[in-house]
Write a protein that holds these residues in place. Structure first.
Motif, mmCIF file in Angstrom:
data_model
loop_
_atom_site.group_PDB
_atom_site.id
_atom_site.type_symbol
_atom_site.label_atom_id
_atom_site.label_comp_id
_atom_site.label_asym_id
_atom_site.label_seq_id
_atom_site.Cartn_x
_atom_site.Cartn_y
_atom_site.Cartn_z
ATOM 1 N N THR A 1 -3.567 10.568 10.896
ATOM 2 C CA THR A 1 -3.458 9.222 10.321
ATOM 3 C C THR A 1 -4.731 8.872 9.556
ATOM 4 O OG1 THR A 1 -4.297 8.250 12.385
ATOM 5 C CG2 THR A 1 -1.897 8.393 12.138
ATOM 6 N N ASP A 2 -5.570 9.869 9.330
ATOM 7 C CA ASP A 2 -6.864 9.672 8.670
ATOM 8 C C ASP A 2 -6.728 9.985 7.175
ATOM 9 O OD1 ASP A 2 -9.481 9.789 7.700
ATOM 10 O OD2 ASP A 2 -10.269 10.653 9.555
ATOM 11 N N TRP A 3 -6.750 8.956 6.341
ATOM 12 C CA TRP A 3 -6.601 9.131 4.905
ATOM 13 C C TRP A 3 -7.745 9.964 4.323
ATOM 14 C CZ3 TRP A 3 -2.241 7.709 2.365
ATOM 15 C CH2 TRP A 3 -1.386 6.820 3.025
ATOM 16 N N GLN A 4 -8.935 9.812 4.885
ATOM 17 C CA GLN A 4 -10.087 10.582 4.393
ATOM 18 C C GLN A 4 -9.887 12.079 4.611
ATOM 19 O OE1 GLN A 4 -13.581 9.047 6.296
ATOM 20 N NE2 GLN A 4 -12.907 6.929 6.085
ATOM 21 N N LYS A 5 -9.354 12.442 5.774
ATOM 22 C CA LYS A 5 -9.154 13.853 6.087
ATOM 23 C C LYS A 5 -8.126 14.474 5.147
ATOM 24 C CE LYS A 5 -11.867 14.635 9.627
ATOM 25 N NZ LYS A 5 -12.951 15.661 9.536
ATOM 26 N N ASP A 6 -7.071 13.731 4.843
ATOM 27 C CA ASP A 6 -6.068 14.255 3.920
ATOM 28 C C ASP A 6 -6.669 14.411 2.519
ATOM 29 O OD1 ASP A 6 -2.785 14.446 3.677
ATOM 30 O OD2 ASP A 6 -3.748 13.810 1.817
ATOM 31 N N ASP B 1 6.403 12.275 -12.203
ATOM 32 C CA ASP B 1 6.738 12.448 -10.790
ATOM 33 C C ASP B 1 5.743 11.657 -9.947
ATOM 34 O OD1 ASP B 1 8.877 14.413 -11.144
ATOM 35 O OD2 ASP B 1 7.266 15.744 -11.799
ATOM 36 N N VAL B 2 6.270 11.005 -8.919
ATOM 37 C CA VAL B 2 5.419 10.215 -8.032
ATOM 38 C C VAL B 2 5.612 10.712 -6.611
ATOM 39 C CG1 VAL B 2 4.830 7.917 -7.189
ATOM 40 C CG2 VAL B 2 5.626 8.208 -9.550
ATOM 41 N N ASP B 3 4.528 11.160 -5.998
ATOM 42 C CA ASP B 3 4.553 11.572 -4.592
ATOM 43 C C ASP B 3 3.906 10.488 -3.743
ATOM 44 O OD1 ASP B 3 5.740 14.055 -5.156
ATOM 45 O OD2 ASP B 3 3.797 14.932 -5.643
ATOM 46 N N PHE B 4 4.391 10.386 -2.518
ATOM 47 C CA PHE B 4 3.888 9.357 -1.604
ATOM 48 C C PHE B 4 3.317 10.010 -0.354
ATOM 49 C CE2 PHE B 4 7.108 7.447 -4.235
ATOM 50 C CZ PHE B 4 6.576 6.203 -4.574
ATOM 51 N N ALA B 5 2.331 9.350 0.227
ATOM 52 C CA ALA B 5 1.752 9.795 1.501
ATOM 53 C C ALA B 5 1.861 8.647 2.499
ATOM 54 C CB ALA B 5 0.292 10.198 1.313
ATOM 55 N N THR B 6 1.926 9.013 3.774
ATOM 56 C CA THR B 6 2.117 7.999 4.805
ATOM 57 C C THR B 6 1.455 8.412 6.105
ATOM 58 O OG1 THR B 6 3.768 6.710 6.039
ATOM 59 C CG2 THR B 6 4.303 9.002 5.577
ATOM 60 N N THR B 7 1.208 7.422 6.953
ATOM 61 C CA THR B 7 0.700 7.677 8.302
ATOM 62 C C THR B 7 1.834 8.013 9.270
ATOM 63 O OG1 THR B 7 0.798 5.284 8.668
ATOM 64 C CG2 THR B 7 -1.342 6.209 8.042
ATOM 65 N N ALA C 1 9.372 0.569 0.424
ATOM 66 C CA ALA C 1 8.143 -0.078 0.891
ATOM 67 C C ALA C 1 8.428 -1.052 2.028
ATOM 68 C CB ALA C 1 7.465 -0.798 -0.270
ATOM 69 N N GLU C 2 9.548 -1.750 1.942
ATOM 70 C CA GLU C 2 9.903 -2.716 2.993
ATOM 71 C C GLU C 2 10.170 -2.022 4.317
ATOM 72 O OE1 GLU C 2 13.220 -4.693 1.251
ATOM 73 O OE2 GLU C 2 12.004 -6.074 0.045
ATOM 74 N N VAL C 3 10.786 -0.831 4.267
ATOM 75 C CA VAL C 3 11.065 -0.084 5.498
ATOM 76 C C VAL C 3 9.756 0.324 6.171
ATOM 77 C CG1 VAL C 3 12.020 2.066 6.421
ATOM 78 C CG2 VAL C 3 13.315 0.749 4.737
ATOM 79 N N PHE C 4 8.805 0.834 5.408
ATOM 80 C CA PHE C 4 7.527 1.248 5.998
ATOM 81 C C PHE C 4 6.747 0.048 6.523
ATOM 82 C CE2 PHE C 4 8.518 5.177 3.905
ATOM 83 C CZ PHE C 4 7.875 6.145 4.651
ATOM 84 N N GLU C 5 6.798 -1.051 5.799
ATOM 85 C CA GLU C 5 6.081 -2.248 6.254
ATOM 86 C C GLU C 5 6.693 -2.780 7.552
ATOM 87 O OE1 GLU C 5 4.655 -6.612 4.511
ATOM 88 O OE2 GLU C 5 6.074 -5.375 3.383
ATOM 89 N N LYS C 6 7.996 -2.753 7.637
ATOM 90 C CA LYS C 6 8.682 -3.244 8.838
ATOM 91 C C LYS C 6 8.249 -2.459 10.072
ATOM 92 C CE LYS C 6 13.306 -3.706 10.860
ATOM 93 N NZ LYS C 6 14.779 -3.541 10.639
ATOM 94 N N HIS C 7 8.052 -1.149 9.897
ATOM 95 C CA HIS C 7 7.682 -0.298 11.037
ATOM 96 C C HIS C 7 6.171 -0.085 11.126
ATOM 97 C CE1 HIS C 7 11.784 0.899 12.262
ATOM 98 N NE2 HIS C 7 12.077 0.698 10.985
ATOM 99 N N GLN C 8 5.428 -0.835 10.349
ATOM 100 C CA GLN C 8 3.958 -0.855 10.408
ATOM 101 C C GLN C 8 3.328 0.526 10.161
ATOM 102 O OE1 GLN C 8 3.298 -2.732 14.267
ATOM 103 N NE2 GLN C 8 3.181 -4.745 13.288
ATOM 104 N N HIS C 9 3.862 1.205 9.160
ATOM 105 C CA HIS C 9 3.271 2.464 8.708
ATOM 106 C C HIS C 9 2.805 2.289 7.271
ATOM 107 C CE1 HIS C 9 4.316 4.858 12.194
ATOM 108 N NE2 HIS C 9 5.586 4.468 12.103
ATOM 109 N N GLU C 10 1.649 2.829 6.961
ATOM 110 C CA GLU C 10 1.124 2.711 5.603
ATOM 111 C C GLU C 10 1.823 3.689 4.662
ATOM 112 O OE1 GLU C 10 -3.316 1.794 5.107
ATOM 113 O OE2 GLU C 10 -3.232 2.939 6.989
#
Length: 427
Positions: free
Chosen positions: A136-141, A71-77, A43-52
């Motif tokens: 980068t549109d969460w709604q579209k995904d 199992d936990v899957d993650f999504a990102t911009t 989480a810190e890596v994504f926050e540092k690079h300003q990606h959700e």
């Protein structure tokens, strides 16, 4: 479990439904337990690079149901290239990146693997596979996912992002496709069986489907013919042991799907309903229930050609079809386990006891099942070496004598020891 509803607002309309964003904050122990050293660093890596970065799909559904997801899957911009650059700079190892063309990068931190997928939209589908482009549109995904209960995201601060009333459906035990059922199914016909599987997990009543959903399934059922047997079997075997498994198998036949998924066209649905009912509290194997469909061994062979089940699963089906009528408890001693233990003793296969346990589940023999589960296979105390030491040298005679002694041993309920059994040998 929840804090108050923070906000709800309509944000747009698709061709088939209104989209609304519901947000609320999750503060459960199950959610907090996910935060290992690995996830915190990720989480810190994504926050540092300003990606959700958000938790996606089934894990959100499980957390909302009060379960800790396996199992936990993650999504990102972030795009795959951006993720690789971020991870390389942070010294994070990446593994098994076969899914990169679909946007998935797997990061390895603190002996944990984290699958992170770029938000995407499907721009071309053929009912089996999809070509995607990143967004980068969460709604579209969210809109491209199959069921409303699987279309939600959860921020690492516990904030829920729900565009299609998935949480409301989960609370109401409803299983609905996102938008148009017809469109979602045509994107991937396997979603028909996924709908059945999740219906068994979520719905309280066996027959509370939306009529238009069943119409869409019936009209698109032939699309299952193009789906690989392996994918179908993954869904089918989860479906039959779920809640409402018998009802769902009845639907498979009433909606005329059986012919496309390797099941016999005249499958014995009434027998499936009977077997499901008497086995559901005894953790039956999926094939134990499905075997009720088959009237003849040839139908098992045809099923295997289509679904490519494991050797163990196929042999169990053949075993049950053959022995469900032949191998039964004794009429003279109805409470005796002996016909079943004798069968196990005579068998040369290592997993026969397991198969007989499934047979007893199939037959509804709870008492005998409990006894057999506690029973250990006794060792026959005589060997060919013992007979050779007594002067018997003919291989044929040794075999015949061993069988006679084995029969005597079985009649003693496996109690006779070596010396007593050898006293029956006539030289």
């Amino acid at each position: 479990m929840w804090s108050r509803l923070l906000s709800r607002r309509v944000i747009g309309r698709t061709a088939n439904c209104w989209r609304s964003l519901s947000t609320m904050q999750l503060k459960t122990s199950e959610f907090r337990s996910l935060f290992s050293d690995g996830l915190t660093e990720l989480a810190e890596v994504f926050e540092k690079h300003q990606h959700e970065l958000r938790i996606a799909g089934g894990a959100v559904r499980d957390l909302l149901s009060g379960k800790r997801p396996e199992d936990v899957d993650f999504a990102t911009t972030a795009t795959p290239e951006e993720m690789k650059d971020m991870f390389q700079k942070a010294g994070i190892r990446m593994i098994n990146n076969k899914g990169e063309q679909h946007g998935t990068i797997t990061a390895r931190l603190h002996n944990e693997s984290f699958e992170v997928t770029t938000l995407r939209v499907d721009f071309q589908t053929d009912g089996r596979h999809a070509k995607v482009k990143f967004t980068t549109d969460w709604q579209k995904d969210s809109e491209r996912r199959d069921l409303t209960i699987n279309s939600m995201f959860l921020g690492l601060d516990g904030m829920l992002y729900d565009y299609f009333k998935g949480y409301e459906d989960l609370q109401n035990h409803k299983v609905r496709f996102v938008g148009s059922a017809d469109q979602r199914i045509q994107e991937d016909y396997l979603r028909i069986l996924r709908y059945f599987r999740f219906y068994g997990r979520v719905a309280l009543e066996p027959d509370s489907h939306e009529p238009e959903t069943l119409v869409a399934i019936r009209e698109n059922g032939r699309g299952l013919a193009g789906i690989s047997g392996e994918r179908i079997w993954v869904e089918l075997k989860k479906m039959v042991v779920n809640n409402h498994g018998a009802h769902l198998m009845e639907l498979v036949y009433s909606l005329e799907l059986a012919q496309y998924i390797g099941l016999p066209p005249d499958g014995n649905v009434e027998e499936v309903k009977r077997v499901w009912q008497i086995t559901k509290d005894h953790s039956p194997k999926p094939m134990t229930i499905l075997a009720a469909l088959f009237r003849r061994p040839e139908e098992v062979e045809k099923m295997d050609i289509r679904l490519k089940v494991s050797r163990e699963e196929k042999t169990l089906a053949l075993f049950l079809v053959k022995n469900r009528r032949e191998l039964c408890k004794s009429k003279d001693e109805p409470d005796s386990l002996k016909p079943f233990t004798d069968f196990i003793i005579d068998s040369r296969e290592l997993d026969t006891q397991s198969k007989v346990c499934e047979l007893l589940k199939y037959q509804g023999e709870e008492k005998l099942l409990a006894e057999l589960s506690r029973w250990s296979v006794p060792r026959f105390p005589i060997s060919g070496h013992d007979l050779r030491r007594m002067g018997i040298t003919s291989g044929k005679e040794i075999g015949t004598t061993l069988q006679k002694l084995r029969d005597i041993w079985k009649k003693s309920v496996y109690q006779m020891e070596k010396d007593e059994l050898l006293s029956y040998v006539k030289l």
